[in-house]
Design a protein around this motif. Sequence first.
Motif, PDB file in Angstrom:
ATOM      1  N   GLU A 407       0.852  -1.203   0.000  1.00  0.00           N
ATOM      2  CA  GLU A 407       0.000   0.000   0.000  1.00  0.00           C
ATOM      3  C   GLU A 407       0.884   1.249   0.000  1.00  0.00           C
ATOM      4  N   ASN A 408       1.492   1.481  -1.175  1.00  0.00           N
ATOM      5  CA  ASN A 408       2.428   2.597  -1.334  1.00  0.00           C
ATOM      6  C   ASN A 408       2.232   3.164  -2.735  1.00  0.00           C
ATOM      7  N   THR A 435      -6.933   2.625   0.548  1.00  0.00           N
ATOM      8  CA  THR A 435      -6.950   4.063   0.863  1.00  0.00           C
ATOM      9  C   THR A 435      -6.507   4.965  -0.277  1.00  0.00           C
ATOM     10  N   ASP A 551      -0.298  -0.224  12.409  1.00  0.00           N
ATOM     11  CA  ASP A 551       0.411   0.515  11.359  1.00  0.00           C
ATOM     12  C   ASP A 551      -0.524   0.813  10.192  1.00  0.00           C
ATOM     13  N   ILE A 552      -1.352  -0.162   9.835  1.00  0.00           N
ATOM     14  CA  ILE A 552      -2.319   0.050   8.755  1.00  0.00           C
ATOM     15  C   ILE A 552      -3.341   1.106   9.167  1.00  0.00           C
ATOM     16  N   HIS A 555      -1.729   4.572   9.034  1.00  0.00           N
ATOM     17  CA  HIS A 555      -1.613   5.071   7.653  1.00  0.00           C
ATOM     18  C   HIS A 555      -2.973   5.520   7.121  1.00  0.00           C
ATOM     19  N   GLU A 558      -4.171   8.738   8.642  1.00  0.00           N
ATOM     20  CA  GLU A 558      -3.501   9.926   8.083  1.00  0.00           C
ATOM     21  C   GLU A 558      -4.099  10.312   6.726  1.00  0.00           C
ATOM     22  N   VAL A 559      -4.452   9.307   5.929  1.00  0.00           N
ATOM     23  CA  VAL A 559      -5.117   9.573   4.650  1.00  0.00           C
ATOM     24  C   VAL A 559      -6.454  10.262   4.896  1.00  0.00           C
ATOM     25  N   ARG A 574      -6.060  10.024  16.993  1.00  0.00           N
ATOM     26  CA  ARG A 574      -5.100   8.980  16.615  1.00  0.00           C
ATOM     27  C   ARG A 574      -3.966   8.818  17.616  1.00  0.00           C
ATOM     28  N   ARG A 578      -1.095   5.928  17.510  1.00  0.00           N
ATOM     29  CA  ARG A 578       0.308   6.308  17.276  1.00  0.00           C
ATOM     30  C   ARG A 578       1.206   5.764  18.387  1.00  0.00           C
TER      31      ARG A 578
END
Length: 725
Positions: A407-408, A435, A551-552, A555, A558-559, A574, A578
């Motif tokens: 997912e990048n 995302t 971690d997912i 991410h 943040e999106v 969050r 975090r």
Amino acid sequence: MIYQGNAITVVRGTGDASDAIATLTFDRKEASVNTLSSTVIAELEEAVSALGAEEGLKGLMIGSAKEAFIVGADITEFHGLFAQGEEAIRDMLRRVHTIFNAIEDLPFPTVTALNGLALGGGCELSLATDFRVMAESAKLGLPETRLGLLPGWGGCVRLPRLIGADNAVEWIAGGRENRAETALTMGAVDAVVTAEALEAAALDILARAEAGELDYRARREEKQEPLKLGPIEQMLAFESAKGYVAGKAGPHYPAPVAAVKVVQKGAGEGRDRAQAIETSAFIRQALGDVAFNLVGLFLNDQAVKKTAGQYARQARPVRQAAVLGAGTMGGGIAYQSASKDVPVLMKDIKAEAIEAGLKEARKLFAKQLERGKLTTAQLAERLTHLRPTLSYGDFGQVDLVVEAVAENLEVKHAVLTEVEDRVGEEAILASNTSTISITRLAENLTRPEHFCGMHFFNPVHRMPLVEVIRGEKTGDAAVAATVAYARAIGKTPIVVNDCPGFLVNRVLFPYFGGFGQLMAQGADFQRVDTVMERFGWPMGPAYLLDVVGMDIAMHAGEVMAEGFPERMGDEDDRRVIRAMVDHERLGQKSGKGFYAYEEDRKGKPQKVNDEAAIELVEGLAKEQREFSDEEIISRLMVPLCLETVRCLEDGIVGTPAEADMALIYGIGFPPFRGGALRYLEATGLEAFVSLADDLAEELGPLYAPTERLRAMARHGERFYPAPGA
């Protein structure tokens, strides 16, 4: 011709039948399947009356001209009927009982030829005849408890007298479809034959009954008399069953236990009194919220499938698929495709990744074999549908490629542009992203009209939903092909438009945001989980975050914050996630998150309390407050429901039905509550807006209603048509 209607015909002496045998055939002209709608019931009433008046008949065979026998009552009529209240429901039930009883009391033997599915009312109709003959491929069942109801047309009365109370309780409470072999073993049917031999077998039974070889009158007496169970046998049969069924159904689904009680209470009664007991119990369930919502869920599911079918009919079939990436998602997608007989290439750049993907596929196939879902030959054949590869050698023949790499954005850009050069010009590319904007992913493609999103949910083989995401340049052909492929591999596709998080994640993260704010104010995350699980979620928000992976979630959060900064940009939402990431507590995959995880005897992760997590979360709280159960529910459900409303208003999702089904299939929204928009309507839009305003005053824009929702509340508007409208 004895009777001719739009859905039912009754004739004398068809096929191999003598002139003394009548054949009643169901064939709804305007429908692909037979259902017992109110108009069909009216015809059946007239047909049975005509049969009773006909002279010289020596037998009746009931059958179907369609592939299925009768799939049940017409569920589209339920909401309207239930809205009319108790007496209207009672009148309907009494009418059907009278018709079915008249069939059971005809002065000659009767048989049903079950050529296909016989469910619900279709099964109950067959139970009213003296005998039943079943095609090998047919299935028989009473699935009413899955709609929050119980069999109301004699199923709770006749089935226990045919197959025994314990077997009947299992059939009725479980709501499953039963294969012909099982039905024969249980005694629910008298013979199982090939489809070609069905009519001849049914007529043979009538001939044997007429000749006195089979005592049809004794069959009737058995169905109409009390069950032959003593008090101790009854207690053993029913009391243990109620506890077991209650444990399986859970506290939010009362119908299965109610059905057991109906069978128990009617066991000592004759037909008419037992049917009256069944009728009263059916009415209680029909007037409850659970039945209303589960019936609505069924109707929504049908609407979603119809929409997907309309897309799929526009597409060329996907004869060869490919998946890029053999990780958890890629391997899962490849397995799903192969398991549904759609050949798939699974490509990765590392041989060890390919081997890991194949190992996972073999494990899943082996489980199917263990459960009797596959034969060894079928397993071997399906494994041949999955071909691993390290190169693009065969990609020229691929119809659709699912990209499932990391997912990048940069990685996906590189892989998508590379594969676009290796496939045919008509091939469809789809990205399994959760995302990243589909419009952004299409920026470097030369054929962006052939590209869309195809968001699977983890684990792929269990989660039914696939979001098909339309980017700004996505063409109709790409959407249609992707929907068709999702259907072909056994998934429920819902088409949505591009935005951060698409539909499901966009709605889920305000829920997580509400959870983050609760943590900041000192709520106990274990209590929050308990409250939300009692509310009906399969797992509370802390446990769900552990399963998703911190971690997912970080991410994706943040999106969401970047896309919707006013509502989702608060760092407090969050902060706990975090901190978990910073302390390498990533959830189940790292063995610790909000909870610690230990393997059970089957090797599955089992959560246990972890004092280190409790201390970590407590140390992040800005204050310490006590919250009631109602406050916890409101703090989480209000932002989730509001974001669902916004997605509908923004055109991200097309209909309330699609929005609600996506949440139920994608994140386990409690089915008995019907979905976020059904839940809103049950709460009352005016009351919900007032509650949201109160919360927004304290907590900010995440809880603020939209102006359109305010207007709907003022004017008494609804997301769904009013029942009976």
